[in-house]
Design a protein around this motif. Structure first.
Motif, mmCIF file in Angstrom:
data_model
loop_
_atom_site.group_PDB
_atom_site.id
_atom_site.type_symbol
_atom_site.label_atom_id
_atom_site.label_comp_id
_atom_site.label_asym_id
_atom_site.label_seq_id
_atom_site.Cartn_x
_atom_site.Cartn_y
_atom_site.Cartn_z
ATOM 1 N N THR A 27 0.013 14.254 2.651
ATOM 2 C CA THR A 27 0.704 13.083 3.176
ATOM 3 C C THR A 27 -0.309 12.328 4.039
ATOM 4 O OG1 THR A 27 1.476 14.057 5.252
ATOM 5 C CG2 THR A 27 2.827 14.439 3.287
ATOM 6 N N ASN A 28 0.186 11.368 4.772
ATOM 7 C CA ASN A 28 -0.716 10.647 5.654
ATOM 8 C C ASN A 28 -1.049 11.434 6.924
ATOM 9 O OD1 ASN A 28 1.966 10.380 6.451
ATOM 10 N ND2 ASN A 28 1.545 8.489 7.586
ATOM 11 N N ILE A 48 -9.108 14.507 2.136
ATOM 12 C CA ILE A 48 -8.784 13.305 2.905
ATOM 13 C C ILE A 48 -7.271 13.112 2.907
ATOM 14 C CG2 ILE A 48 -9.095 11.816 0.876
ATOM 15 C CD1 ILE A 48 -10.045 9.608 2.816
ATOM 16 N N THR A 49 -6.717 12.759 4.014
ATOM 17 C CA THR A 49 -5.280 12.493 4.102
ATOM 18 C C THR A 49 -4.960 11.136 3.469
ATOM 19 O OG1 THR A 49 -5.663 11.586 6.295
ATOM 20 C CG2 THR A 49 -4.910 13.877 6.170
ATOM 21 N N HIS A 50 -3.681 10.986 3.131
ATOM 22 C CA HIS A 50 -3.255 9.704 2.561
ATOM 23 C C HIS A 50 -3.222 8.626 3.636
ATOM 24 C CE1 HIS A 50 -2.518 11.109 -1.366
ATOM 25 N NE2 HIS A 50 -1.437 11.831 -1.092
ATOM 26 N N PRO A 51 -3.337 7.353 3.209
ATOM 27 C CA PRO A 51 -3.164 6.251 4.173
ATOM 28 C C PRO A 51 -1.695 6.082 4.527
ATOM 29 C CG PRO A 51 -3.476 5.387 1.972
ATOM 30 C CD PRO A 51 -3.672 6.870 1.858
ATOM 31 N N ASN A 52 -1.444 5.315 5.546
ATOM 32 C CA ASN A 52 -0.064 4.946 5.858
ATOM 33 C C ASN A 52 0.487 4.041 4.758
ATOM 34 O OD1 ASN A 52 0.120 6.371 8.237
ATOM 35 N ND2 ASN A 52 -0.573 4.645 9.510
ATOM 36 N N ILE A 83 -4.949 -1.777 -1.855
ATOM 37 C CA ILE A 83 -4.016 -1.659 -2.993
ATOM 38 C C ILE A 83 -4.787 -1.161 -4.212
ATOM 39 C CG2 ILE A 83 -2.507 -2.938 -4.550
ATOM 40 C CD1 ILE A 83 -1.944 -4.825 -2.194
ATOM 41 N N THR A 84 -4.287 -0.116 -4.814
ATOM 42 C CA THR A 84 -4.937 0.451 -6.013
ATOM 43 C C THR A 84 -4.167 0.119 -7.293
ATOM 44 O OG1 THR A 84 -3.781 2.539 -5.641
ATOM 45 C CG2 THR A 84 -6.011 2.329 -4.735
ATOM 46 N N GLY A 117 -1.870 6.512 -1.262
ATOM 47 C CA GLY A 117 -0.831 7.419 -0.790
ATOM 48 C C GLY A 117 0.402 7.399 -1.667
ATOM 49 N N PRO A 118 1.396 8.215 -1.268
ATOM 50 C CA PRO A 118 2.625 8.301 -2.074
ATOM 51 C C PRO A 118 3.677 7.286 -1.676
ATOM 52 C CG PRO A 118 2.672 9.950 -0.349
ATOM 53 C CD PRO A 118 1.378 9.196 -0.184
ATOM 54 N N TYR A 119 3.324 6.305 -0.873
ATOM 55 C CA TYR A 119 4.320 5.394 -0.333
ATOM 56 C C TYR A 119 4.245 4.029 -1.014
ATOM 57 C CZ TYR A 119 3.313 8.937 3.156
ATOM 58 O OH TYR A 119 3.054 10.112 3.771
ATOM 59 N N ARG A 120 5.433 3.403 -1.111
ATOM 60 C CA ARG A 120 5.516 2.063 -1.686
ATOM 61 C C ARG A 120 5.561 1.023 -0.589
ATOM 62 N NH1 ARG A 120 10.298 2.685 -6.126
ATOM 63 N NH2 ARG A 120 11.552 2.613 -4.221
#
Length: 574
Positions: A85-86, A165-169, A207-208, A253-256
């Protein structure tokens, strides 16, 4: 580690020599009767099977012992991030060898990449599971992780460093101005305005890709763009369906991000697809009972099938017969077919957009119940020198009979040989005088056809006329015409004497009259003007015809009004 000593004794006459082996590798040899083997500071590599052999001239004896050297566990392997996660990372790993002493715990340490200070995320007393959640991390930050195991002997070596590496916010801004275009039956193109990344926080990353979320009738689906371009195409849509769509921006990250504006559109409808389960429920000698089910693809949601077209053709023919054009039923009985014939049947569904994709089957009708067979020609088979004769065996419906067909000539079974060629239900006879008047017929099972006589003229005769005969006929025709002119003059004279109103005609006028009334010949197919010539009877005047009789080789003059059946008396004479 401790020292370990093995002792071995062997007795016999003569006294045996003693040999030592460790996992089949010789360790020591040559001592007689008694020997020892000492392992100094035993270590993991000393683990194995030890064998003592006593040998003399009489034979060999041996004994074995297994040594297990307990040491601390081997280093763990395959350290990876099971979930991120972040602000957290869940680690997993594979334990190394426990080295004959069960592992009783693991230690997990981590640090921010570039730092020299390691922090403990888990100590040995937290159990022997091979997973660990590491929390309290920073978003979008690199970390180093290591793990080691412990058993009753001691602690093993640390694993290699694993960098994670952790995910971004989550992204704080989403796409805008979503619109659609190029809507088709199963696809639609979407475009939107990109996110201004300069307005994002540093821990949100970049943005990926984008997520296109769409739904129809409470069924939701998602497609993703390949990269950060502000457009994408939805595929695999249902025909004639109304969809609602929103788009989200995604980072690593896993967030929208927050959603875009919502749009809706309806896909196009099409002609139907193929019917399903096309087949036959019954096949007879003269009919096919065809059945099918409605197409899975009717052309769109809530689009109905209006009807079906049923076509068929026989064999390799290119011409289809339309049996039914707009029927609603999903079955058709096609009758009046030929036995033992392959047919192609095509069924096509229709909706409001027209006829759809055809589907076809091939079926062969059953062999008819054979009750009679016929030979053609029915009576005489004419064979000339340059024209062989062909006889064909058929059923009463005109179809070839089922094999085998037996051919007989003068009641003897024949096959292809000499002047006779047999191919299934066809027999061909070439010119051969010895076959003249031969009787042929065909036979299938116990059913026999009519009998046909072969007519072959002898080589010395001709089916046509010789040159002399043709010259004689020409002379006869000239003589006949002269006689006809004389007779006509006599007839006209008699009519004049009897008060008839017959106008005198010259020979030239009479000839013209003959030409004008040739088409009025009565029943000229019954007789020939001169037997054997094929020249039909020719009318010379309105109610007079000169003809020959098949039974009389002279010329006859008849008054057409009284002597010829069906003639109309249009003259004025009696």
């Amino acid at each position: 580690m401790d020292n370990i000593t093995f002792r071995c004794e062997s007795t016999g006459i003569p006294v045996p020599q003693i040999w030592w082996f460790h996992d089949d590798q010789m360790q020591k040899a040559g001592e007689q009767g008694s020997s020892t083997l000492t392992i100094t500071s035993a270590k993991k590599s000393d683990t194995g099977t030890y064998t003592c052999e006593g040998k003399n001239d009489a034979g060999v004896d041996m004994d074995t012992v297994v040594l297990q050297v307990q040491v601390s566990p081997d280093a763990t392997t395959n350290l990876t991030a099971k979930e991120k996660t972040n602000i957290s990372i869940t680690l997993s790993w594979i334990s190394g060898s426990e080295n004959f002493s069960p592992i009783n715990g693991y230690e997990v340490i981590y640090r921010q990449t570039g730092s020299s200070d390691w922090m403990i995320a888990r100590n040995f007393n937290d159990g022997a599971t091979t997973e660990q959640l590491v929390e309290g991390l920073m978003p979008l930050t690199d970390y180093d992780f290591r793990v080691r195991a412990r058993n009753a002997i001691g602690e093993g070596e640390f694993s290699d460093i694993e960098k994670l590496i952790t995910h971004p916010n989550a992204l704080s801004l989403g796409p805008t101005e979503l619109s659609y275009s190029e809507v088709k039956a199963i696809s639609a193109k979407l475009t939107w305005k990109i996110v201004n990344e300069s307005l994002l926080a540093s821990n949100e990353g970049s943005i990926t890709y984008y997520e296109m979320a769409y739904s129809y009738n409470n069924q939701s689906n998602t497609e993703y763009t390949n990269g950060a371009a502000p457009s994408g195409t939805l595929t695999g849509l249902l025909k004639g369906a109304t969809y609602k769509v929103v788009v989200y921006a995604r980072n690593a990250g896993p967030y929208r991000s927050p959603p875009s504006n919502k749009v809706s559109f309806t896909t196009d409808t099409t002609v139907p697809g193929k019917v399903t389960s096309l087949g036959t429920t019954e096949v007879t000698e003269n009919s096919l009972n065809v059945k099918w089910e409605e197409p899975t693809d009717t052309g769109g949601q809530n689009v109905r099938i209006d009807g079906y077209r049923v076509e068929y053709r026989a064999g390799a023919s290119r011409d289809f017969t339309i049996f039914q054009q707009n029927q609603q039923e999903t079955a058709a009985l096609i009758e009046g077919l030929i036995p033992r014939q392959e047919y192609t049947v095509i069924v096509t569904a229709r909706n409001v957009n027209g006829f759809g994709v055809p589907d076809e089957i091939k079926r062969t009708t059953q062999t008819e119940a054979l009750t009679a067979i016929e030979l053609h020609p029915p009576e005489t088979l004419r064979v000339d020198k340059d024209a062989p004769g062909t006889a064909t065996c058929l059923t009463s419906s005109g179809a070839p009979p089922p094999p085998p067909v037996e051919w007989r000539v003068n009641n003897e079974v024949v096959s292809s040989a000499g002047s006779i060629t047999v191919r299934k239900n066809v027999l061909t006879v070439a010119y051969a005088e010895d076959l003249n008047k031969a009787v042929i017929f065909c036979k299938v099972n116990d059913i026999t056809s009519n009998k046909v006589t072969v007519d072959i003229p002898s080589e010395g005769k001709s089916s046509g006329l010789s040159g002399g005969a043709k010259a004689g006929i020409a002379i006869g025709v000239i003589l006949g015409i002269s006689i006809m002119v004389i007779i006509l003059l006599i007839v006209m004279l008699r009519r004049k004497q009897s008060g008839g109103n017959v106008k005198s005609k010259s020979v030239k006028e009479l000839s013209t009259a003959v030409e004008e009334h040739e088409r009025e010949a009565i029943d000229d197919s019954t007789y020939e003007a001169i037997p054997g010539t094929g020249i039909p009877a020719t009318p010379l005047y309105e109610d007079t015809v000169i003809r020959t009789s098949p039974h009389y080789q002279g010329l006859l003059v008849d008054n057409a009004a009284y002597k010829t059946t069906g003639a109309e008396n249009r003259g004025n004479g009696n």
